[in-house]
Motif scaffolding. Structure first.
Motif, PDB file in Angstrom:
ATOM      1  N   TYR A 297       0.897  -1.195   0.154  1.00 45.31           N
ATOM      2  CA  TYR A 297      -0.095   0.022   0.086  1.00 45.31           C
ATOM      3  C   TYR A 297       0.947   1.358   0.063  1.00 45.31           C
ATOM      4  N   LEU A 298       1.981   1.120  -0.202  1.00 44.78           N
ATOM      5  CA  LEU A 298       3.161   2.215  -0.471  1.00 44.78           C
ATOM      6  C   LEU A 298       3.927   2.183  -1.406  1.00 44.78           C
ATOM      7  N   GLU A 299       4.428   3.403  -1.569  1.00 46.75           N
ATOM      8  CA  GLU A 299       5.622   3.373  -2.734  1.00 46.75           C
ATOM      9  C   GLU A 299       7.206   3.258  -2.235  1.00 46.75           C
ATOM     10  N   ARG A 300       7.925   2.919  -3.091  1.00 46.06           N
ATOM     11  CA  ARG A 300       9.373   2.744  -2.427  1.00 46.06           C
ATOM     12  C   ARG A 300       9.894   3.817  -1.918  1.00 46.06           C
ATOM     13  N   GLU A 301       9.594   5.148  -2.386  1.00 45.99           N
ATOM     14  CA  GLU A 301       9.869   6.362  -1.514  1.00 45.99           C
ATOM     15  C   GLU A 301       9.258   6.494   0.062  1.00 45.99           C
ATOM     16  N   ASP A 302       8.281   5.801   0.058  1.00 42.78           N
ATOM     17  CA  ASP A 302       7.710   5.809   1.340  1.00 42.78           C
ATOM     18  C   ASP A 302       8.399   4.826   2.334  1.00 42.78           C
ATOM     19  N   LEU A 303       8.869   3.630   1.920  1.00 40.22           N
ATOM     20  CA  LEU A 303       9.596   2.764   2.633  1.00 40.22           C
ATOM     21  C   LEU A 303      10.875   3.567   3.003  1.00 40.22           C
ATOM     22  N   ILE A 304      11.673   4.181   2.004  1.00 45.05           N
ATOM     23  CA  ILE A 304      12.803   5.149   2.408  1.00 45.05           C
ATOM     24  C   ILE A 304      12.574   6.136   3.443  1.00 45.05           C
ATOM     25  N   THR A 305      11.236   6.646   3.192  1.00 44.82           N
ATOM     26  CA  THR A 305      11.192   7.776   4.436  1.00 44.82           C
ATOM     27  C   THR A 305      10.867   7.064   5.701  1.00 44.82           C
ATOM     28  N   LEU A 306      10.261   6.076   5.783  1.00 46.48           N
ATOM     29  CA  LEU A 306      10.092   5.236   7.046  1.00 46.48           C
ATOM     30  C   LEU A 306      11.475   4.840   7.783  1.00 46.48           C
ATOM     31  N   ALA A 307      12.251   4.470   6.755  1.00 51.27           N
ATOM     32  CA  ALA A 307      13.704   4.037   7.326  1.00 51.27           C
ATOM     33  C   ALA A 307      14.383   5.330   7.673  1.00 51.27           C
ATOM     34  N   ARG A 308      14.074   6.438   7.150  1.00 51.40           N
ATOM     35  CA  ARG A 308      14.998   7.556   7.603  1.00 51.40           C
ATOM     36  C   ARG A 308      14.250   8.195   8.845  1.00 51.40           C
ATOM     37  N   ASN A 309      12.854   8.120   8.803  1.00 52.40           N
ATOM     38  CA  ASN A 309      12.123   8.587  10.284  1.00 52.40           C
ATOM     39  C   ASN A 309      12.712   7.843  11.499  1.00 52.40           C
ATOM     40  N   SER A 310      13.226   6.693  10.950  1.00 52.45           N
ATOM     41  CA  SER A 310      13.574   5.788  12.322  1.00 52.45           C
ATOM     42  C   SER A 310      14.886   6.182  12.861  1.00 52.45           C
ATOM     43  N   PHE A 311      15.719   6.768  12.157  1.00 48.46           N
ATOM     44  CA  PHE A 311      16.988   7.383  12.691  1.00 48.46           C
ATOM     45  C   PHE A 311      16.602   8.778  13.176  1.00 48.46           C
ATOM     46  N   LEU A 312      15.745   9.392  12.336  1.00 48.46           N
ATOM     47  CA  LEU A 312      15.488  10.888  12.828  1.00 48.46           C
ATOM     48  C   LEU A 312      14.903  10.890  14.312  1.00 48.46           C
ATOM     49  N   GLY A 313      14.094   9.802  14.395  1.00 48.47           N
ATOM     50  CA  GLY A 313      13.328   9.681  15.624  1.00 48.47           C
ATOM     51  C   GLY A 313      14.038   9.086  16.946  1.00 48.47           C
ATOM     52  N   SER A 314      15.366   8.520  16.426  1.00 50.40           N
ATOM     53  CA  SER A 314      16.090   7.611  17.343  1.00 50.40           C
ATOM     54  C   SER A 314      16.725   8.827  18.572  1.00 50.40           C
ATOM     55  N   PHE A 315      17.231   8.275  19.571  1.00 52.48           N
ATOM     56  CA  PHE A 315      18.089   9.005  20.484  1.00 52.48           C
ATOM     57  C   PHE A 315      19.503   9.115  20.343  1.00 52.48           C
ATOM     58  N   LEU A 316      20.041   8.659  18.896  1.00 48.76           N
ATOM     59  CA  LEU A 316      21.388   8.611  18.445  1.00 48.76           C
ATOM     60  C   LEU A 316      21.664  10.074  18.309  1.00 48.76           C
ATOM     61  N   PRO A 317      23.192  10.360  18.612  1.00 50.02           N
ATOM     62  CA  PRO A 317      23.596  11.551  18.579  1.00 50.02           C
ATOM     63  C   PRO A 317      23.526  12.091  16.749  1.00 50.02           C
ATOM     64  N   ASP A 318      23.626  13.620  16.740  1.00 47.20           N
ATOM     65  CA  ASP A 318      23.477  14.000  15.269  1.00 47.20           C
ATOM     66  C   ASP A 318      24.367  13.160  14.495  1.00 47.20           C
ATOM     67  N   ALA A 319      25.673  13.008  14.789  1.00 49.31           N
ATOM     68  CA  ALA A 319      26.980  12.535  13.819  1.00 49.31           C
ATOM     69  C   ALA A 319      26.211  11.130  13.567  1.00 49.31           C
ATOM     70  N   ALA A 320      25.896  10.241  14.328  1.00 47.44           N
ATOM     71  CA  ALA A 320      25.431   9.000  13.999  1.00 47.44           C
ATOM     72  C   ALA A 320      24.055   8.914  13.176  1.00 47.44           C
ATOM     73  N   VAL A 321      23.259   9.559  13.452  1.00 48.56           N
ATOM     74  CA  VAL A 321      22.107   9.697  12.480  1.00 48.56           C
ATOM     75  C   VAL A 321      22.421  10.174  11.191  1.00 48.56           C
ATOM     76  N   THR A 322      23.567  11.004  11.073  1.00 46.16           N
ATOM     77  CA  THR A 322      23.698  11.467   9.749  1.00 46.16           C
ATOM     78  C   THR A 322      24.625  10.418   8.868  1.00 46.16           C
ATOM     79  N   ARG A 323      25.134   9.525   9.609  1.00 50.19           N
ATOM     80  CA  ARG A 323      26.005   8.429   8.730  1.00 50.19           C
ATOM     81  C   ARG A 323      24.810   7.389   8.550  1.00 50.19           C
ATOM     82  N   HIS A 324      23.962   7.077   9.519  1.00 48.91           N
ATOM     83  CA  HIS A 324      22.984   5.995   9.012  1.00 48.91           C
ATOM     84  C   HIS A 324      21.848   6.775   7.738  1.00 48.91           C
TER      85      HIS A 324
END
Length: 333
Positions: A297-324
């Motif tokens: 029920y999603l597009e390929r770009e939606d899955l990419i957004t969901l994966a990106r959101n998982s790091f943006l919503g994490s408690f990792l430091p900015d540098a680690a999020v940027t790497r991911h």
């Protein structure tokens, strides 16, 4: 066009909503019961799996707490964690922020140390073996009172430098977030992040309480926030991450059919939704299975957004999020 399974599993992702006790597979339950000489009320793995039919959250919780009783030693918690990370690694998870329920164990006589040290050891083993980083979130059981939560927070004091945050789980209806406002304030004063289950079975007002009274940094579930357009706007404007669990929603009858799952609506409305597995041993799948459930029920770009959101919503430091995020871009091309 169907999204290739290799893309789903290979996409680098974080898991932000995983109850480690809920990763206890039936086979593990029998193994731990044997080595700890505990009787369980099931004759076989098949009989146990057949019991995983739930019509509501409480049905699941009843068997969940019974299963946790087989966990008795640091080795049990180490092995439980390591088994989860093996499956998560196979699903493309490179970082996980996992929940644990110390009251489930201390209330049956286990020292807090047994639980915490066992899980932390398992997390260390997983990083060495699979390269998956992780952190712990201590959850308070909302069907117990706030005094019990304060006792748990006090017991956790020696480990707070190794615990990223506190959460709120268990039976939602009848136990609003406001019940735990003071203990969440105390946790915040210790520098801990704050998350809470709200809007799974409870009303949108529970989400508002979690935001305003618990001062949460991340919202677990949040499905019923969609019933309030103003609340959706607030969550979207603030970039609040929602840790959504599709297979859990289906298994607990929060959503009737995968085609009706709100993930596409959440993304369309600008919510920072993420995909997670909740209690995968009980709900029929780990992270990749949850992506697969909604992928049609999603597009390929939606899955990419969901994966990106998982790091943006994490408690990792900015540098680690940027790497991911860079790793996602490299993978997705």
């Amino acid at each position: 066009m169907a999204i290739p399974d290799a893309f789903i599993t290979g996409l680098p992702k974080a898991e932000l909503h995983l109850h480690i006790e809920g990763s206890l597979e039936p086979e593990q339950m029998f193994d731990f019961a044997r080595r700890n000489r505990i009787q369980i009320p099931f004759a076989s793995v098949e009989e146990l799996r057949a019991a995983y039919k739930f019509s509501q959250l409480q049905d699941f919780l009843d068997i969940y707490y019974r299963g946790a009783d087989v966990l008795r030693t640091e080795a049990d918690f180490h092995d439980l964690a390591l088994a989860y990370f093996e499956r998560a690694h196979a699903d493309g998870v490179v970082h996980a922020e996992i929940f644990f329920d110390p009251q489930t164990h201390t209330d049956r006589g286990l020292p807090f140390q047994v639980v915490a040290d066992g899980l932390l050891a398992g997390m260390t083993s997983a990083e060495a073996r699979y390269g998956v980083t992780s952190s712990l979130i201590l959850c308070f059981l909302r069907h117990l009172d706030e005094a019990a939560a304060f006792t748990t927070l006090q017991a956790a004091e020696p480990w707070l430098d190794r615990i990223a945050g506190v959460g709120l789980d268990s039976s939602e209806v009848g136990h609003p977030p406001s019940k735990f406002a003071r203990v969440f304030a105390a946790a915040g004063s210790e520098g801990l992040k704050r998350v809470a289950h709200a809007g799974e079975e409870g009303p949108p007002e529970y989400v508002v309480e979690a935001l305003d009274l618990l001062k949460i940094d991340r919202l677990d579930h949040g499905n019923r926030a969609l019933e309030s357009p103003e609340l959706v706007t607030r969550l979207a404007r603030n970039g609040m991450a929602l840790t959504v669990c599709p297979l859990s929603n289906l298994k607990l009858c929060v959503v009737g059919d995968a085609a009706d799952h709100p993930i596409p609506i959440m993304l369309k409305q600008g919510l920072r939704a993420t995909i997670n597995s909740d209690d995968p041993a009980y709900f029929g799948g780990y992270v990749a299975d949850n992506y697969r459930a909604v992928a049609p029920y999603l597009e390929r770009e939606d899955l990419i957004t969901l994966a990106r959101n998982s790091f943006l919503g994490s408690f990792l430091p900015d540098a680690a999020v940027t790497r991911h995020l860079s790793a996602i871009d490299a993978f997705a091309g």
